[in-house]
Design a protein around this motif. Structure first.
Motif, short mmCIF file in Angstrom:
data_model
loop_
_atom_site.label_atom_id
_atom_site.label_comp_id
_atom_site.label_asym_id
_atom_site.label_seq_id
_atom_site.Cartn_x
_atom_site.Cartn_y
_atom_site.Cartn_z
N GLN A 146 -44.00 -13.94 -7.47
CA GLN A 146 -45.17 -14.71 -7.87
C GLN A 146 -46.45 -13.90 -7.72
O GLN A 146 -47.30 -13.86 -8.62
CB GLN A 146 -45.26 -15.99 -7.04
N HIS A 147 -46.60 -13.24 -6.58
CA HIS A 147 -47.82 -12.46 -6.34
C HIS A 147 -47.92 -11.28 -7.29
O HIS A 147 -49.02 -10.91 -7.72
CB HIS A 147 -47.85 -11.98 -4.89
N GLU A 150 -49.25 -12.81 -10.48
CA GLU A 150 -50.62 -13.27 -10.33
C GLU A 150 -51.61 -12.11 -10.29
O GLU A 150 -52.70 -12.18 -10.88
CB GLU A 150 -50.75 -14.11 -9.04
N ARG A 153 -51.60 -10.30 -14.08
CA ARG A 153 -51.74 -11.01 -15.36
C ARG A 153 -52.99 -10.62 -16.13
O ARG A 153 -53.06 -10.82 -17.35
CB ARG A 153 -51.71 -12.51 -15.14
#
Length: 244
Positions: A146-147, A150, A153
């Protein structure tokens, strides 16, 4: 009398026709799982990896968590932090400037790839000029994946798979390196997923993860091997039964 002999001969012929096929099925069942005994504390057979893991005094920056037991050398760890590394002849800024927060994930990914001795359960043989082995479907912790997405992106790239082909939309960690990683719902500290980031002062959590999956793979291999032995015993039982 002749009919009885003829029937007996037909049974024998059937046994010997069936036996090679059954043996082939048994062999395939036994060989379908790679017989690895070095699932733990092992280095991949690749261009920049050491043959065996061991301590390194001064692994550079983001590679330092592996210094107590590493598959990479000091020189390799230094090259991994450069925008254009001589190791892979690749520029992280290939499609415009990559943000530092994003770049840290790629450096960490490279450190894990080059330095970790805890990827044995996922090592696969490959036929490539620069390596004979790679890892496939390593279960990456949910937070790490996820990190990574994030922080990256807003950065630019030209391809989703940097191994071949080259739009990041989702599951960045899965598609980037030909499914080297597998996104999971397991969290850090669960003992079920590999962490790209960890504090070596508290030990290497990936050691426990590798042990868990290695035991699971060996148990699965034992079941498969046992099924193969059962099939082989049935072959010889069939021979004895048909022959008399």
């Amino acid at each position: 009398m002749k009919m009885g002999r003829l029937r007996q001969q037909e049974q024998k012929d059937m046994v010997w026709k069936c036996t090679p096929l059954l043996l082939l099925v048994w062999t395939a069942s036994v060989c379908s799982v790679r017989d690895r005994t070095d699932l733990l504390n092992v280095c991949m057979d690749a261009k920049h990896h050491k043959i065996n893991p061991g301590p390194e005094d001064k692994l550079h920056d983001q590679c330092s968590p592996w210094k107590s037991n590493a598959c990479c050398s000091v020189g390799t760890s230094q090259e991994l932090h450069k925008d254009t590394s001589l190791l892979h002849n690749f520029n992280l800024n290939h499609c415009g400037k990559m943000e530092p927060a994003c770049k840290r994930h790629f450096i960490q990914d490279n450190c894990l790839y080059e330095c970790s001795p805890n990827l044995g359960p996922w090592i696969q043989q490959v036929n490539q000029s620069w390596r004979k082995e790679r890892f496939l479907n390593v279960p990456l912790c949910k937070e790490d994946c996820q990190h990574w997405w994030e922080d990256c992106r807003t950065s630019s790239t030209c391809k989703s798979n940097w191994h071949m082909g080259w739009d990041w939309t989702s599951a960045l960690c899965e598609g980037l390196w030909s499914h080297s990683y597998k996104a999971t719902n397991y969290g850090r500290g669960s003992g079920r997923c590999i962490q790209m980031w960890f504090d070596s002062a508290h030990g290497n959590p990936n050691e426990e993860v590798a042990r868990f999956y290695a035991l699971a793979m060996k148990a699965d291999h034992a079941v498969t091997h046992g099924s193969g032995l059962l099939l082989l015993s049935l072959v010889f039982t069939l021979q004895l039964w048909l022959l008399g």
